[in-house]
Design an enzyme around this catalytic site. Structure first.
Site, short mmCIF file in Angstrom:
data_model
loop_
_atom_site.label_atom_id
_atom_site.label_comp_id
_atom_site.label_asym_id
_atom_site.label_seq_id
_atom_site.Cartn_x
_atom_site.Cartn_y
_atom_site.Cartn_z
N HIS A 176 -38.40 154.59 64.98
CA HIS A 176 -38.39 153.67 66.13
C HIS A 176 -38.77 154.35 67.43
O HIS A 176 -39.06 153.69 68.42
CB HIS A 176 -37.01 153.02 66.26
N ASP A 225 -41.41 155.87 75.55
CA ASP A 225 -40.63 154.88 74.79
C ASP A 225 -41.37 154.55 73.50
O ASP A 225 -42.60 154.42 73.53
CB ASP A 225 -40.49 153.59 75.63
C1 GDG Z 1 -35.28 151.84 70.38
C2 GDG Z 1 -36.52 152.55 70.95
C3 GDG Z 1 -37.88 150.52 70.44
C4 GDG Z 1 -30.51 145.99 76.91
N1 GDG Z 1 -29.50 145.83 77.79
C5 GDG Z 1 -28.76 144.80 77.34
C6 GDG Z 1 -29.33 144.32 76.16
N2 GDG Z 1 -30.42 145.06 75.92
C7 GDG Z 1 -31.32 144.84 74.79
C8 GDG Z 1 -32.72 144.50 75.25
C9 GDG Z 1 -33.55 144.88 74.03
C10 GDG Z 1 -32.75 146.06 73.48
O1 GDG Z 1 -31.45 146.01 74.02
C11 GDG Z 1 -33.36 147.39 73.90
O2 GDG Z 1 -34.51 147.60 73.18
P1 GDG Z 1 -35.65 148.61 73.67
O3 GDG Z 1 -36.80 148.47 72.75
O4 GDG Z 1 -36.01 148.29 75.06
O5 GDG Z 1 -35.00 150.07 73.69
P2 GDG Z 1 -34.03 151.03 72.78
O6 GDG Z 1 -32.65 150.57 72.78
O7 GDG Z 1 -34.25 152.39 73.36
O8 GDG Z 1 -34.60 150.96 71.29
C12 GDG Z 1 -37.50 151.54 71.52
C13 GDG Z 1 -36.63 149.94 69.77
O9 GDG Z 1 -35.76 150.97 69.31
C14 GDG Z 1 -37.00 149.05 68.58
O10 GDG Z 1 -37.76 149.74 67.64
O11 GDG Z 1 -38.63 149.48 71.03
O12 GDG Z 1 -38.66 152.19 71.99
O13 GDG Z 1 -36.13 153.49 71.96
O14 GDG Z 1 -33.54 143.87 73.08
O15 GDG Z 1 -32.79 143.15 75.62
N3 GDG Z 1 -28.85 143.26 75.47
C15 GDG Z 1 -27.72 142.67 75.96
N4 GDG Z 1 -27.10 143.10 77.09
C16 GDG Z 1 -27.57 144.15 77.82
O16 GDG Z 1 -27.00 144.51 78.85
N5 GDG Z 1 -27.20 141.61 75.30
#
Ligand code: GDG
Length: 462
Positions: free
Chosen positions: A156, A364
């Site tokens: 990921h 990322d």
């Molecule tokens: C890893 C990789 C890759 C965030 N704050 C809150 C919240 N979130 C949710 C977001 C989004 C998720 O969490 C975060 O996803 P990301 O993709 O931005 O980042 P990582 O957590 O670092 O994930 C990344 C991912 O895996 C998938 O393969 O894209 O690059 O690092 O859905 O909306 N959700 C809630 N409250 C929050 O305060 N409910």
């Protein structure tokens, strides 16, 4: 159809999939359709030496099997090798990596234990799909236990260039461990190219045009599968009557005419200090935005037991105080920084109600928030996405305003462009972005990976 077995560090609660988003949504449907099992850590930590049997929960055709970590495993495998070594190195941050022999031992020990605990639940026909950097050697451990099933692995996070990875301890062992799998998936073409270069330049292997890589007597199929979201359900979440009233409240509670939003776990890879400085620069260079624009950053805490995360928390608190102290007034708070998790429905509403989505990680794997911002927008009056060129999502979302997140002036100028962008251009960009977000959605991601895994010719000696 064979059963799907998903293995990841944490197991999501499938009954709350729409709330937790991410993997739970993407994999929950596949598990329900095919029947299957999700295996991983339950999030609990117990005293070392204590043996706790796995907890098994059954919901229809889907079983979850979870187990706790001991305090030593938590320290060495989770905080240690996974998050003090692999996370920084794979995000190109050698300066933040902390190498200790005990971390590697802990990492190997937990992968060994996971394999031991998983094997009794496996059936000969199962398709096994292992996720992420915590579990790279699980494939070897399963093969050593005579598991002959098709096993896939998806990373990921980014796969760094060979010169960076070469600085990590045991990097050759780690990369060769990927050859125990039949299929290895990455987020982007860049990650795949870095992996291929490592194999050819450092691993003395060969890359072939049909995505097969050969190293010694093993071969593996490697490709990229950009992860996505469930677009329609996120759009719906952002357009409920409750969302309407939250947006109304957001607008009435401030004199600002434009809202900028950022949503990220509080992680140094997400580029938050530079993002705060870019907002400050916007207010300096374009003073007409004072009292007219606000920036809200939601940054829930993660991995607070790792020092680098504590440092960045303090840095952001200081920056928030300094920016609000310098520019704020009795009727206007320029920067609102929320260091808590926000309910997912509220998040969807806030993304929709903000005229600019600011997503500027320094590195990322993909970044799902960029895709969620696009999915949440009103098609008639969409906002503008400002996106780092170092997010995996930028390979696809070229219609965003693409920025170098290290260049604070450039990000400030992009913010100004976004705030003042004419409606026609906003609509054109939104149409192009939504088309890409739909093309690589959650369903496409998991189906394309599973299809390759189901059809791959098995990868022993060639
Ligand atoms: C890893 C990789 C890759 C965030 N704050 C809150 C919240 N979130 C949710 C977001 C989004 C998720 O969490 C975060 O996803 P990301 O993709 O931005 O980042 P990582 O957590 O670092 O994930 C990344 C991912 O895996 C998938 O393969 O894209 O690059 O690092 O859905 O909306 N959700 C809630 N409250 C929050 O305060 N409910």
């Amino acid at each position: 159809m064979s059963r799907l077995v998903v293995v990841s560090n944490r197991v999501a609660d499938l009954t709350k999939a729409s709330q937790s988003g991410g993997l739970a949504v993407a994999l929950g449907d596949a598990l329900r359709q095919r029947g299957g099992l999700w295996f991983g850590w339950d999030g609990n930590v117990v005293e070392r030496g204590k043996r706790v049997p796995p907890t098994i929960q059954v919901d229809g055709q889907v079983k979850t099997v979870t187990l706790p970590l001991t305090d030593r495993d938590y320290e060495e495998y989770y905080l240690g090798f996974s998050n003090r070594v692999l996370w920084p190195v794979f995000h190109y941050r050698l300066d933040l990596a902390k190498f200790e022999t005990a971390f590697l031992e802990g990492y190997q020990r937990v992968n060994f234990k996971f394999a031991d605990a998983l094997v009794p639940f496996l059936e000969p026909d199962d398709l096994i799909w292992v996720h992420d950097y915590h579990l790279i050697p699980l494939g070897i451990e399963l093969r050593q236990r005579n598991i002959k099933n098709r096993i896939g692995f998806f990373l990921h996070i980014p796969f760094p260039p060979p010169d960076i990875l070469a600085a990590a301890p045991e990097n050759e062992w780690l990369v060769k461990a990927l050859f125990a799998y039949d299929v290895v998936g990455f987020q982007t073409e860049t990650d795949l190219a870095n992996f291929e270069r490592y194999i050819v330049e450092q691993g003395h292997g060969d890359a072939f045009i049909d995505h097969r890589l050969v190293c010694g007597s093993r071969s593996v199929v490697a490709d990229y599968f950009p992860i996505g979201i469930d677009v329609d359900s996120f759009f719906e979440m952002a357009h409920t009557p409750e969302a309407d009233s939250q947006i109304d409240l957001l607008e009435r509670r401030t004199i600002a005419r434009a809202h900028i939003i950022g949503v990220d776990r509080l992680d140094y890879s997400k580029g938050l200090p530079d993002r705060f400085r870019a907002f400050e620069r916007l207010l300096e260079r374009h003073p007409e935005n004072q009292k007219a624009v606000t920036f809200m950053q939601i940054a829930p805490p993660t991995r607070e037991d790792v020092e680098a995360y504590v440092d960045i928390k303090h840095e952001l608190e200081a920056l928030t105080g300094s920016i609000n102290g310098q520019f704020g007034d009795f009727d206007w708070t320029p920067l609102r920084y929320i260091h808590r998790s926000v309910d997912r429905n509220t998040l969807a509403a806030l993304l929709r109600g903000s005229q600019v989505g600011l997503v500027t990680p320094l590195r990322d794997g993909m970044n799902l928030v960029a895709k969620e911002y696009v999915a949440a927008q009103d098609m008639e009056d969409p906002g503008v996405l400002v996106l780092s060129k170092f997010a995996g999502a930028a390979e696809d979302l070229k219609a965003a305003l693409i920025v170098n997140p290290y260049d604070i002036d450039e990000v400030a100028d992009a913010l100004q462009t976004a705030i003042t962008m004419p409606i026609e251009e906003r609509r054109q960009r939104q149409n192009a972005l939504l088309e890409r977000v739909r093309r690589h959605d959650a369903q496409n991601w998991r189906e394309s990976f599973i299809e390759v895994l189901e059809n791959v010719s098995l990868g022993a000696a060639v």
